[in-house]
Scaffold this active site. Sequence first.
Site, PDB file in Angstrom:
ATOM      1  N   LYS A 169       0.905  -1.233   0.084  1.00  0.00           N
ATOM      2  CA  LYS A 169      -0.100  -0.023  -0.199  1.00  0.00           C
ATOM      3  C   LYS A 169       0.833   1.145  -0.056  1.00  0.00           C
ATOM      4  O   LYS A 169       0.438   2.262  -0.571  1.00  0.00           O
ATOM      5  CB  LYS A 169      -1.130   0.085   1.205  1.00  0.00           C
ATOM      6  CG  LYS A 169      -2.080  -1.021   1.054  1.00  0.00           C
ATOM      7  CD  LYS A 169      -2.889  -1.086   2.410  1.00  0.00           C
ATOM      8  CE  LYS A 169      -3.830  -2.364   2.445  1.00  0.00           C
ATOM      9  NZ  LYS A 169      -4.476  -2.577   3.680  1.00  0.00           N
ATOM     10  N   GLN A 192      -4.034  -1.403   9.808  1.00  0.00           N
ATOM     11  CA  GLN A 192      -4.318  -2.491   9.457  1.00  0.00           C
ATOM     12  C   GLN A 192      -4.716  -3.694  10.283  1.00  0.00           C
ATOM     13  O   GLN A 192      -4.102  -3.532  11.441  1.00  0.00           O
ATOM     14  CB  GLN A 192      -2.884  -2.976   8.694  1.00  0.00           C
ATOM     15  CG  GLN A 192      -2.653  -4.381   8.085  1.00  0.00           C
ATOM     16  CD  GLN A 192      -3.407  -4.425   6.644  1.00  0.00           C
ATOM     17  OE1 GLN A 192      -3.555  -3.334   6.193  1.00  0.00           O
ATOM     18  NE2 GLN A 192      -3.732  -5.608   6.184  1.00  0.00           N
ATOM     19  N   ASP A 244     -10.496   3.639   4.806  1.00  0.00           N
ATOM     20  CA  ASP A 244     -11.075   2.205   4.774  1.00  0.00           C
ATOM     21  C   ASP A 244     -12.695   2.037   4.555  1.00  0.00           C
ATOM     22  O   ASP A 244     -13.314   1.081   4.135  1.00  0.00           O
ATOM     23  CB  ASP A 244     -10.938   1.091   6.036  1.00  0.00           C
ATOM     24  CG  ASP A 244      -9.410   0.660   5.978  1.00  0.00           C
ATOM     25  OD1 ASP A 244      -9.199   0.164   4.819  1.00  0.00           O
ATOM     26  OD2 ASP A 244      -8.841   0.248   7.141  1.00  0.00           O
TER      27      ASP A 244
END
Length: 297
Positions: A52, A96, A119
């Site tokens: 990412k 994460q 997200d």
Amino acid sequence: MSDLIDGEAVAADLRAELQSAVDTLADADHRPTLATVLMSPDPASETYVSMKQNDCEELGINARDIEIGVDEPAEELFETIAELNDEDDVDGILVQSPVADHVDYREVLERIDPEKDVDGFHPANVGRLVAGYPRYKPCTPHGIQKLLEAEGIDTEGKDAVVVGRSRIVGKPMANLFIQKAPGGNATTTVCHSRTDDLAEKTRQADILVAATGVPEFIDGSMLSEGVVVIDVGINRVDADNEKGYELVGDVDFESASEKASAITPVPGGVGPMTRAMLLYNTVKAASRHSGVDVALP
Ligand code: GUN
């Protein structure tokens, strides 16, 4: 034989379009910034986060990389999130998952500023999605919508069957499929571990999304001729090769591709799209934050 849906190619096109949006923001003195926070017991998470980070850097998005030891107290993570919420230079925050066992991920999500929640997992953003006016769509299901659109696969009036009910994929996917909006208007069934006669449900699918996390769980006998198969799984299974493992999806590719009109490979299908949509949400967050309008693909 079925068509192979090339997620790498579609993601590359999206990244090229996002590049102009990043350039527009940078010209207006607002280079987008994503902060990733890793506090994970899972060694694969480190790889995912560094991919990412690399994706961001390739597009000229600033990537802030924060690592917290898995044995640190939860407060350490909460303080980091609070600082990132307050920092004007940061547009997006991603913690994460999984996080360390002693940390409640739900509390983590609730502490992230919903405006910076790229997200799309904060309850405020989930609520907006369910209500039909999403702010940030979760990356994997949004990427699947973009993939279907790029392949010219219309969802309207189709029977979509989602296998899996996770926060990250199953639930938001079903919510996007039922929206009265492009990429939606599908008659949607959500199946899960307690579903009776799963195969009877999956055989109804015009579009099947497999997100169970169980290697090769769906096989050709559970599918009808002509179905579009979207395989979200990335599972490591033991293999007799140099690495000692290979990646397989949640779908048994060989038998499924005998039935499907189109199918995503693993790797190279959904994965690259998830990553591209994180860039999309980061650019969107930067645009909202700066007030600089950009065209999003
Ligand atoms: N772990 C696996 N997928 C994801 C994701 O999309 N976002 C976050 N934050 N963690 C993950």
